[in-house]
Design a protein around this motif. Sequence first.
Motif, PDB file in Angstrom:
ATOM      1  N   ASP A  58       0.859  -1.083   0.250  1.00  0.00           N
ATOM      2  CA  ASP A  58       0.049  -0.193   0.184  1.00  0.00           C
ATOM      3  C   ASP A  58       1.098   1.146  -0.094  1.00  0.00           C
ATOM      4  N   ASP A  59       1.849   0.993   0.639  1.00  0.00           N
ATOM      5  CA  ASP A  59       2.916   2.384   1.140  1.00  0.00           C
ATOM      6  C   ASP A  59       3.287   2.596  -0.806  1.00  0.00           C
ATOM      7  N   GLY A  60       3.102   1.856  -1.611  1.00  0.00           N
ATOM      8  CA  GLY A  60       3.966   1.956  -3.083  1.00  0.00           C
ATOM      9  C   GLY A  60       5.320   0.940  -2.721  1.00  0.00           C
ATOM     10  N   SER A  61       5.803   0.025  -2.253  1.00  0.00           N
ATOM     11  CA  SER A  61       6.762  -0.541  -1.885  1.00  0.00           C
ATOM     12  C   SER A  61       6.954  -1.609  -2.853  1.00  0.00           C
ATOM     13  N   VAL A  62       7.572  -1.801  -3.112  1.00  0.00           N
ATOM     14  CA  VAL A  62       7.783  -3.390  -3.596  1.00  0.00           C
ATOM     15  C   VAL A  62       8.393  -5.181  -2.285  1.00  0.00           C
ATOM     16  N   ALA A  63       7.498  -5.726  -2.508  1.00  0.00           N
ATOM     17  CA  ALA A  63       8.153  -6.432  -1.212  1.00  0.00           C
ATOM     18  C   ALA A  63       8.199  -7.304  -2.510  1.00  0.00           C
ATOM     19  N   ALA A  64       8.351  -8.221  -3.460  1.00  0.00           N
ATOM     20  CA  ALA A  64       8.458  -9.201  -4.237  1.00  0.00           C
ATOM     21  C   ALA A  64       8.772  -9.097  -5.718  1.00  0.00           C
ATOM     22  N   GLN A  65       9.558  -9.477  -6.392  1.00  0.00           N
ATOM     23  CA  GLN A  65       9.551  -9.969  -8.035  1.00  0.00           C
ATOM     24  C   GLN A  65       9.506 -10.836  -8.939  1.00  0.00           C
ATOM     25  N   TRP A  66       8.957 -11.274  -9.588  1.00  0.00           N
ATOM     26  CA  TRP A  66       9.513 -12.394  -9.934  1.00  0.00           C
ATOM     27  C   TRP A  66       9.900 -12.253 -11.557  1.00  0.00           C
ATOM     28  N   LEU A  67      11.417 -12.622 -12.226  1.00  0.00           N
ATOM     29  CA  LEU A  67      11.252 -12.364 -13.411  1.00  0.00           C
ATOM     30  C   LEU A  67      11.835 -13.260 -14.592  1.00  0.00           C
ATOM     31  N   HIS A  68      11.915 -13.215 -15.757  1.00  0.00           N
ATOM     32  CA  HIS A  68      12.583 -14.462 -16.068  1.00  0.00           C
ATOM     33  C   HIS A  68      13.697 -14.085 -17.728  1.00  0.00           C
ATOM     34  N   PHE A  69      13.586 -14.956 -18.101  1.00  0.00           N
ATOM     35  CA  PHE A  69      15.180 -15.089 -18.832  1.00  0.00           C
ATOM     36  C   PHE A  69      14.301 -15.533 -20.626  1.00  0.00           C
ATOM     37  N   GLY A  70      13.744 -16.231 -20.391  1.00  0.00           N
ATOM     38  CA  GLY A  70      12.941 -16.685 -21.801  1.00  0.00           C
ATOM     39  C   GLY A  70      11.742 -16.883 -21.659  1.00  0.00           C
ATOM     40  N   ASN A  71      10.859 -17.561 -22.312  1.00  0.00           N
ATOM     41  CA  ASN A  71       9.414 -17.959 -21.743  1.00  0.00           C
ATOM     42  C   ASN A  71       8.976 -18.325 -21.062  1.00  0.00           C
ATOM     43  N   LYS A  72       9.778 -18.702 -20.597  1.00  0.00           N
ATOM     44  CA  LYS A  72       9.257 -19.876 -19.088  1.00  0.00           C
ATOM     45  C   LYS A  72       8.821 -18.598 -18.087  1.00  0.00           C
ATOM     46  N   SER A  73       8.113 -18.781 -17.315  1.00  0.00           N
ATOM     47  CA  SER A  73       7.198 -17.275 -16.881  1.00  0.00           C
ATOM     48  C   SER A  73       7.852 -16.500 -15.408  1.00  0.00           C
ATOM     49  N   TYR A  74       8.930 -17.548 -15.013  1.00  0.00           N
ATOM     50  CA  TYR A  74      10.100 -17.426 -13.936  1.00  0.00           C
ATOM     51  C   TYR A  74      11.166 -17.824 -13.706  1.00  0.00           C
ATOM     52  N   ASP A  75      12.377 -17.107 -13.455  1.00  0.00           N
ATOM     53  CA  ASP A  75      13.411 -18.349 -13.225  1.00  0.00           C
ATOM     54  C   ASP A  75      14.544 -18.326 -12.129  1.00  0.00           C
ATOM     55  N   ILE A  76      14.288 -16.240 -11.814  1.00  0.00           N
ATOM     56  CA  ILE A  76      14.445 -15.792 -10.734  1.00  0.00           C
ATOM     57  C   ILE A  76      13.381 -14.774  -9.568  1.00  0.00           C
ATOM     58  N   VAL A  77      13.364 -14.857  -8.377  1.00  0.00           N
ATOM     59  CA  VAL A  77      12.821 -14.458  -7.853  1.00  0.00           C
ATOM     60  C   VAL A  77      13.555 -13.481  -6.482  1.00  0.00           C
ATOM     61  N   TYR A  78      13.105 -12.617  -6.250  1.00  0.00           N
ATOM     62  CA  TYR A  78      13.141 -11.880  -5.030  1.00  0.00           C
ATOM     63  C   TYR A  78      12.386 -11.079  -3.843  1.00  0.00           C
ATOM     64  N   THR A  79      13.075 -12.052  -2.781  1.00  0.00           N
ATOM     65  CA  THR A  79      11.382 -11.489  -1.420  1.00  0.00           C
ATOM     66  C   THR A  79      11.833 -10.970  -0.709  1.00  0.00           C
ATOM     67  N   ASN A  80      11.419 -10.037   0.059  1.00  0.00           N
ATOM     68  CA  ASN A  80      11.911  -8.510   0.983  1.00  0.00           C
ATOM     69  C   ASN A  80      12.336  -9.902   2.063  1.00  0.00           C
ATOM     70  N   ASP A  81      13.593  -9.123   2.582  1.00  0.00           N
ATOM     71  CA  ASP A  81      13.776  -9.525   3.941  1.00  0.00           C
ATOM     72  C   ASP A  81      13.732  -9.211   5.144  1.00  0.00           C
ATOM     73  N   TRP A  82      12.854  -9.027   6.124  1.00  0.00           N
ATOM     74  CA  TRP A  82      12.511  -8.140   6.590  1.00  0.00           C
ATOM     75  C   TRP A  82      13.225  -7.854   8.035  1.00  0.00           C
ATOM     76  N   THR A  83      14.970  -9.030   8.662  1.00  0.00           N
ATOM     77  CA  THR A  83      15.244  -9.060   8.921  1.00  0.00           C
ATOM     78  C   THR A  83      16.332  -7.614   8.532  1.00  0.00           C
ATOM     79  N   GLY A  84      16.308  -7.941   7.550  1.00  0.00           N
ATOM     80  CA  GLY A  84      17.888  -6.550   6.755  1.00  0.00           C
ATOM     81  C   GLY A  84      19.070  -8.197   6.462  1.00  0.00           C
TER      82      GLY A  84
END
Length: 312
Positions: free
Chosen positions: A180-206
């Motif tokens: 809600d504050d506009g921050s991005v908590a996770a992203q799914w990224l791909h290189f080819g036609n497969k819908s995702y290869d690498i994901v980044y998820t927020n680490d709340w621990t720092g």
Amino acid sequence: MAPRHDVAHLGHVELLTPEPERSLWFFTELMGLTENGRDGDSVFLRTWDDYEQYSLVLTANDTSGIRRTALRASSREALDRLVSLNSGGRWLAAGAGIGPSYLCTDPDGHEIQLYWETTWFEAPPESRPSLKNQPQAYPGRGVSVRRLDHVNFLAVDVPANGRFVSDGLGGEVTEQIVQDDGSVAAQWLHFGNKSYDIVYTNDWTGSTGRLHHIAFATDTREDILRGADIFLDNGVFIETGPHKHAIQQTFFLYVYEPGGNRIELCNPLTRLVLAPDWRPISWTQDERAKGQAWGLKTIESFHTHGTPPVPS
């Protein structure tokens, strides 16, 4: 910015374990990977449909986690472009099954290994397939996962790491979570036609450089259901599932292997991203609060580290 498809695919990962023998048992007997060589404290393991020598390097260590993630470039020229965009790394000599590689890090400190030269797998007589377009005979052991599917990293700054993959590796965001504050908590990224290869998820621990999970794809949803029974009968901790993710629509099961690493069995069916002008899909905080596709609430550890005790 790296051209699209300079990275061909996810090659392999090196996973650390303080329980090397029990982790090896998990991956070979329960997951169905095949051992394909050793080097010191490391064991090389392969899924049956991997054209390369191995999909997973399992290395004895004091703690669990991921040491590095290897991505194969689409050509020698593509590797040179990737290196030029990711200064500050270093070259590694040719290793088991691959030629010289370039080691760099994402903003969170995860090691990324880029390579082009590779040795294709030639099955020995005891695992030679009947079909010549299949690298290895179906093992029929445990779950018999087909391939390494994706890696989900924990990260302090998700957008910064997403930009690293986009600008430095040529990946593209397919889906993301926007709070809600506009921050991005996770992203799914791909290189080819497969819908995702690498994901980044927020680490709340720092903390930095940590792993959320690695995932292996199965042929069918039923393989995941069978896997749940196999894990139950063998005392493997099942965190959640079998169920279906809303994001990416992946049928999934999360378990912890004996070394303490979260492992996902996933079946994304045939969901591919074929549109060259794909527009990233953003999920809101309210939409995520509704849980998974069929109403299962998203547990806290999906977006934290939340490592439970592993049964002995």
